[in-house]
Design an enzyme around this catalytic site. Structure first.
Site, PDB file in Angstrom:
ATOM      1  CD  GLU A   1     -66.126  12.607  29.178  1.00  0.00           C
ATOM      2  OE1 GLU A   1     -65.953  12.892  30.377  1.00  0.00           O
ATOM      3  OE2 GLU A   1     -65.180  12.422  28.377  1.00  0.00           O
TER       4      GLU A   1
ATOM      5  CD  GLU B   1     -63.250  19.595  26.216  1.00  0.00           C
ATOM      6  OE1 GLU B   1     -62.103  19.247  26.479  1.00  0.00           O
ATOM      7  OE2 GLU B   1     -64.237  19.197  26.833  1.00  0.00           O
TER       8      GLU B   1
ATOM      9  CG  ASN C   1     -62.328  16.929  33.283  1.00  0.00           C
ATOM     10  OD1 ASN C   1     -62.617  16.461  34.386  1.00  0.00           O
ATOM     11  ND2 ASN C   1     -63.130  16.837  32.231  1.00  0.00           N
TER      12      ASN C   1
ATOM     13  N   GLY D   1     -60.846  11.948  24.342  1.00  0.00           N
ATOM     14  CA  GLY D   1     -60.502  10.599  24.785  1.00  0.00           C
ATOM     15  C   GLY D   1     -60.291   9.613  23.653  1.00  0.00           C
TER      16      GLY D   1
ATOM     17  CB  SER E   1     -56.869  13.616  22.049  1.00  0.00           C
ATOM     18  OG  SER E   1     -57.886  12.650  22.174  1.00  0.00           O
TER      19      SER E   1
ATOM     20  CG  HIS F   1     -66.954  17.468  29.836  1.00  0.00           C
ATOM     21  ND1 HIS F   1     -67.121  16.234  29.243  1.00  0.00           N
ATOM     22  CD2 HIS F   1     -65.644  17.782  29.712  1.00  0.00           C
ATOM     23  CE1 HIS F   1     -65.948  15.816  28.795  1.00  0.00           C
ATOM     24  NE2 HIS F   1     -65.032  16.744  29.066  1.00  0.00           N
TER      25      HIS F   1
ATOM     26  N   GLY G   1     -57.207  12.964  29.888  1.00  0.00           N
ATOM     27  CA  GLY G   1     -56.307  11.842  30.168  1.00  0.00           C
ATOM     28  C   GLY G   1     -54.883  12.248  30.544  1.00  0.00           C
TER      29      GLY G   1
ATOM     30  CE  LYS H   1     -62.403  13.732  30.514  1.00  0.00           C
ATOM     31  NZ  LYS H   1     -62.640  13.289  29.154  1.00  0.00           N
TER      32      LYS H   1
HETATM   33  P1  PGA Z   1     -59.097  14.086  26.835  1.00  0.00           P
HETATM   34  O1  PGA Z   1     -60.351  14.785  27.573  1.00  0.00           O
HETATM   35  O2  PGA Z   1     -57.936  15.028  26.957  1.00  0.00           O
HETATM   36  O3  PGA Z   1     -58.886  12.798  27.598  1.00  0.00           O
HETATM   37  O4  PGA Z   1     -59.505  13.873  25.433  1.00  0.00           O
HETATM   38  C1  PGA Z   1     -60.582  16.146  27.432  1.00  0.00           C
HETATM   39  C2  PGA Z   1     -61.855  16.535  28.132  1.00  0.00           C
HETATM   40  O5  PGA Z   1     -62.785  15.739  28.135  1.00  0.00           O
HETATM   41  O6  PGA Z   1     -61.974  17.620  28.706  1.00  0.00           O
END
Ligand code: PGA
Length: 264
Positions: A98, A180, A9, A186, A225, A96, A247, A11
């Site tokens: 976010e 998640e 992803n 993140g 993460s 998601h 990330g 983002k």
């Molecule tokens: P992250 O994001 O690996 O940067 O923690 C995961 C996600 O939001 O799907």
């Protein structure tokens, strides 16, 4: 969907040149025929076409980060499921954290998006998980283990039930759940293997209860993460059917290493 799944992803990152470079590097590192696990790249809308063209001919799939819950019409700024299919996507991430927590998406909107996207032929990655406050409340809330678990699982339960209730059982094979924990996204914080196993086990139970025939076979991913340094540990949890990577999917080298750890 027997193979493990690795979803990148991106983002709100990468311009056209960068997207072309990253997708090209991933195809080169993996090789066009790589199919030990299913890889899905999920770039922003603006580079779907660029990335789609670059990965065409390989076994890598294309996904979108969001979709709107209507087919077409006067919805300025939104993108529909037929548009995603037209842009070459066969996957879409829905719900998601976010989008839930920063953009204020509700369970009702998520369900609407999910039902319409499935009926249009997209495969769904439905994201669920508790916030840090919810986890702490569950831990502090009760001495009793089963009451603590009930509190801990409750946000995930509500999100899954609200999204999938009364869904035609046949449709469940088009859905992947991504657990998640919001506090791990993140942040560099990771759920431990036993925390992952606990919630994944619960999700499996819930899906089997809701869909007695096929619920047990739904793939459940872990996200939050995920990195080269923790992928082995995460994948050692039996219930984990793959990973949703944020990330670390922005570097061809680390994403490639994660894919190889999952698929070999
Ligand atoms: P992250 O994001 O690996 O940067 O923690 C995961 C996600 O939001 O799907």
């Amino acid at each position: 969907m027997d193979k493990k799944l690795v979803v990148g992803n991106w983002k709100m990152n990468l311009l056209r040149e960068e997207a072309l470079e990253l997708s090209g590097a991933i195809v080169s590192l993996l090789g066009e025929d790589y199919d030990a696990c299913q890889v899905v790249l999920v770039p922003p809308y603006t580079v779907l076409d660029v990335v789609g063209r670059r990965i065409s001919g390989s076994n890598i799939d294309l996904g979108a980060q969001n979709v709107f819950g209507r087919i077409s019409g006067a919805f300025t700024g939104e993108i529909s499921a037929p548009m995603l299919l037209d842009a070459g996507c066969n996957w879409v991430i829905i719900g998601h954290s976010e989008r839930r927590h920063i953009l204020g998406e509700t369970d009702e909107q998520i369900r609407e998006k999910l039902l319409l996207s499935i009926s249009c032929g997209l495969k769904i990655i439905l994201c669920v998980g508790e916030t840090e406050v919810q986890r702490e409340e569950a831990i502090r809330g009760s001495e009793d283990i089963s009451a603590r678990k009930e509190l801990l699982f409750s946000p995930t339960k509500t999100q899954i039930e609200n999204a999938l209730h009364d869904l035609d059982e046949e449709r469940i094979s088009d859905i992947v759940i991504a657990y998640e924990p919001v506090w791990a996204i993140g942040t560099g914080k990771n759920a431990t293997s036993s925390e992952i196993a606990e919630v994944h086990g619960y999700i499996r139970e819930l899906l089997t209860e809701m869909f007695p025939g096929l619920g047990g076979s739904v793939k459940v991913l872990y996200g939050g993460s995920v990195k080269t340094g923790n992928i082995e540990k995460i994948m050692s949890v039996d219930e984990v059917g793959g990973v949703l990577v944020g990330g670390a999917s922005l570097s061809a080298d680390s994403f490639f290493r994660i894919i190889k750890s999952v698929g070999g």
